[in-house]
Design a protein around this motif. Structure first.
Motif, mmCIF file in Angstrom:
data_model
loop_
_atom_site.group_PDB
_atom_site.id
_atom_site.type_symbol
_atom_site.label_atom_id
_atom_site.label_comp_id
_atom_site.label_asym_id
_atom_site.label_seq_id
_atom_site.Cartn_x
_atom_site.Cartn_y
_atom_site.Cartn_z
ATOM 1 N N LEU A 53 20.161 8.613 9.974
ATOM 2 C CA LEU A 53 21.580 8.427 9.632
ATOM 3 C C LEU A 53 22.326 7.730 10.768
ATOM 4 C CD1 LEU A 53 22.266 11.921 7.988
ATOM 5 C CD2 LEU A 53 21.898 9.731 6.826
ATOM 6 N N LEU A 54 21.991 8.099 12.015
ATOM 7 C CA LEU A 54 22.612 7.458 13.171
ATOM 8 C C LEU A 54 22.294 5.965 13.189
ATOM 9 C CD1 LEU A 54 24.065 7.656 15.965
ATOM 10 C CD2 LEU A 54 21.795 8.033 16.962
ATOM 11 N N GLU A 100 17.411 -5.696 9.196
ATOM 12 C CA GLU A 100 18.329 -5.376 8.115
ATOM 13 C C GLU A 100 17.636 -5.556 6.785
ATOM 14 O OE1 GLU A 100 20.231 -9.862 8.350
ATOM 15 O OE2 GLU A 100 21.398 -8.141 9.014
ATOM 16 N N LYS A 141 14.592 3.115 6.144
ATOM 17 C CA LYS A 141 15.076 3.830 7.332
ATOM 18 C C LYS A 141 14.906 5.337 7.174
ATOM 19 C CE LYS A 141 18.489 0.427 8.942
ATOM 20 N NZ LYS A 141 19.917 0.131 9.146
ATOM 21 N N THR A 142 15.317 5.872 6.014
ATOM 22 C CA THR A 142 15.181 7.311 5.819
ATOM 23 C C THR A 142 13.722 7.686 5.578
ATOM 24 O OG1 THR A 142 15.892 6.913 3.535
ATOM 25 C CG2 THR A 142 17.522 7.826 5.054
ATOM 26 N N ASN A 197 21.515 4.087 10.662
ATOM 27 C CA ASN A 197 22.253 3.447 9.574
ATOM 28 C C ASN A 197 23.703 3.163 9.963
ATOM 29 O OD1 ASN A 197 20.402 3.080 7.462
ATOM 30 N ND2 ASN A 197 20.517 5.230 6.880
ATOM 31 N N LYS A 198 24.268 4.063 10.764
ATOM 32 C CA LYS A 198 25.690 3.947 11.115
ATOM 33 C C LYS A 198 25.936 2.952 12.247
ATOM 34 C CE LYS A 198 29.703 6.788 12.374
ATOM 35 N NZ LYS A 198 30.526 6.330 11.238
ATOM 36 N N VAL A 199 25.124 3.019 13.306
ATOM 37 C CA VAL A 199 25.409 2.213 14.501
ATOM 38 C C VAL A 199 24.455 1.037 14.679
ATOM 39 C CG1 VAL A 199 26.358 4.252 15.651
ATOM 40 C CG2 VAL A 199 23.983 3.599 16.091
ATOM 41 N N LYS A 245 21.970 -0.068 19.258
ATOM 42 C CA LYS A 245 22.814 0.986 19.813
ATOM 43 C C LYS A 245 22.116 2.333 19.703
ATOM 44 C CE LYS A 245 27.548 -0.780 19.375
ATOM 45 N NZ LYS A 245 28.863 -0.569 18.718
ATOM 46 N N GLY A 246 21.422 2.542 18.572
ATOM 47 C CA GLY A 246 20.687 3.791 18.394
ATOM 48 C C GLY A 246 19.631 3.978 19.464
ATOM 49 N N TYR A 260 21.292 5.174 22.606
ATOM 50 C CA TYR A 260 21.622 6.598 22.529
ATOM 51 C C TYR A 260 20.371 7.469 22.710
ATOM 52 C CZ TYR A 260 26.156 5.056 20.696
ATOM 53 O OH TYR A 260 27.386 4.456 20.534
#
Length: 440
Positions: free
Chosen positions: A74-75, A228, A382-383, A77-79, A83-84, A87
């Motif tokens: 989920l992270l 993507e 991704k999931t 997917n969001k950023v 960036k992930g 993190y």
């Protein structure tokens, strides 16, 4: 159907991206495979009384994969992936830093928190890195690229216990361990020795924390491309299955996640228990520290053969079938072979060499499972990747099961945990990955 693709404009960027991914996999190995020596080290320095307790090192480290894999997806997917990744490295840096107060207080629970935090960062990083390697080139060469990454990962695994031992242990520690085991020290004397022993991790893990933070920032601003979703058109040679709404509509993905669970569990059992197993044969820790390196050297040999042979001479499916069957046979050798021999300067039971040899088939099992499990997921990639990463929690569970059996039945009997795991892997390699629909 939507598939994940990377926007790689030229070969130069492709090779640069592969180099960046190689650095990431090296770091994965650096912080993961050091657990093989942390386990006996903590058992002595923190006065752990059972093998079951000591294998909470792997449990705390790898259970984060199960807990955090879906949040990691989920992270991302969001950023986004880059960036992930940053993190993820930040979490790992924080985990390494937690080793400082843990060492100062000599508290096992605080060490476990630090290990969990490092595992959380790795869950994010592996959720990002594995799809990169899978889709960065042709799918039929995915196992080859995974093998290349595996070489860097396992090379780090070879050097990390040796680096740790060189930094933390001293030539006089054999005598120190003998004194502790003899039980002749007063409580004050014992605590002075144990405090000195455990605080030796402060400097290396402080340096590691800074290193991880800098690597994360560097990758964030590197040329590594984002990946993507894009449209993939069906063709006569590549018909695509109809779109499905849920990950659970893909049986081969579910079976693949279970296969990852068993595979990584067997891999960690083979590496992280081998020092203790060597100790049961009268080999001291300063000598036994080399055995994880033997296992991982066998793994690198497997990877190199995979790079050479797949897919030019052998398909990744055929390699997976061969390796799962070989893994089952070697596991039986660990349990049933019983003869003393002298090899590489060590006098030990031949069963430990069967255990070390498990590194060879384990090299290509992971690389074979991943592409067979993640194909044709489209926007669920991704999931779906997160679900496969959850399977890495096998690293947490199987060593604990091994430790519980070893405490009650003996270290060698504990290796029975390998047999059902490899039986399932054989089934997945020959049949499980082909199941595209649930039977009504």
């Amino acid at each position: 159907m939507n598939q994940l693709t990377s926007s790689i404009p030229n070969k130069r960027t492709f090779y640069t991206s592969m180099a960046i991914l190689a650095v990431m996999y090296f770091v994965f190995g650096l912080v993961s495979w050091v657990n093989s020596i942390l386990i006996p080290y903590f058992k002595i320095a923190l006065e752990l009384t059972t093998h079951f307790q000591s294998y909470f090192v792997t449990f705390a480290f790898y259970i984060a994969y199960f807990v955090m894999a879906i949040p990691a997806g989920l992270l991302l997917n969001k950023v986004g992936y880059k960036k992930g990744i940053m993190y993820g490295f930040m979490f790992m840096s924080l985990g390494a830093l937690i080793f400082v107060p843990a060492a100062l207080t000599r508290q096992y629970s605080i060490f476990l928190v630090g290990l969990y935090c490092i595992g959380t960062g790795l869950a994010i990083l592996q959720t990002a890195a594995n799809p990169y390697v899978t889709i960065i080139g042709p799918i039929d060469r995915a196992a080859q690229r995974m093998s290349i990454m595996g070489v860097f990962n396992k090379f780090a695994g070879i050097v990390s216990p040796l680096i740790f031992a060189a930094v933390v242990f001293r030539s006089s520690d054999d005598a120190t361990f003998a004194l502790l085991e003899a039980g002749t020290l007063t409580e004050i004397e014992k605590n002075i020795i144990l405090n000195d022993l455990i605080r030796r991790v402060i400097l290396p893990y402080s340096v590691l924390a800074v290193f991880l933070l800098l690597v994360g920032i560097a990758i964030r601003y590197s040329v590594l491309p984002e990946i993507e979703a894009s449209e993939e058109e069906p063709s006569e040679t590549n018909p695509l299955p109809p779109a499905r709404k849920s990950l659970f509509d893909y049986p081969y993905l579910i079976f693949g996640a279970i296969a990852i669970f068993f595979h990584v569990g067997t891999q960690v059992v083979a590496v992280d228990t081998i020092i203790n197993y060597a100790g049961s044969m009268g080999i001291n820790m300063l000598e036994a520290k080399f055995f994880p390196s033997y296992t991982l050297t066998c793994t690198i040999i497997g990877y190199v053969l995979g790079i050479i042979l797949i897919p030019r001479f052998v398909s990744q499916k055929t390699a997976l079938k061969f390796c799962t069957v070989l893994g089952l046979l070697l596991s039986m050798g660990v349990i049933f072979a019983d003869k003393n021999m002298f090899l590489f300067g060590h006098s030990a039971n031949i069963s430990i060499w069967f255990l070390a040899s498990l590194g060879f088939p384990n090299a290509l099992i992971y690389a074979g499972i991943w592409p067979l499990s993640i194909h044709h997921l489209g926007k669920l990639t991704k999931t779906g990747s997160s679900l496969l990463i959850m399977g890495l929690s096998g690293n947490a569970v199987l060593p604990l099961i091994y430790g519980a059996i070893a405490d009650h039945q003996g270290l060698r009997i504990g290796y029975w945990v390998l047999i059902p795991a490899f039986i399932y892997l054989v089934w997945f390699a020959f049949h499980g990955h082909t199941i595209n629909r649930w039977k009504k």
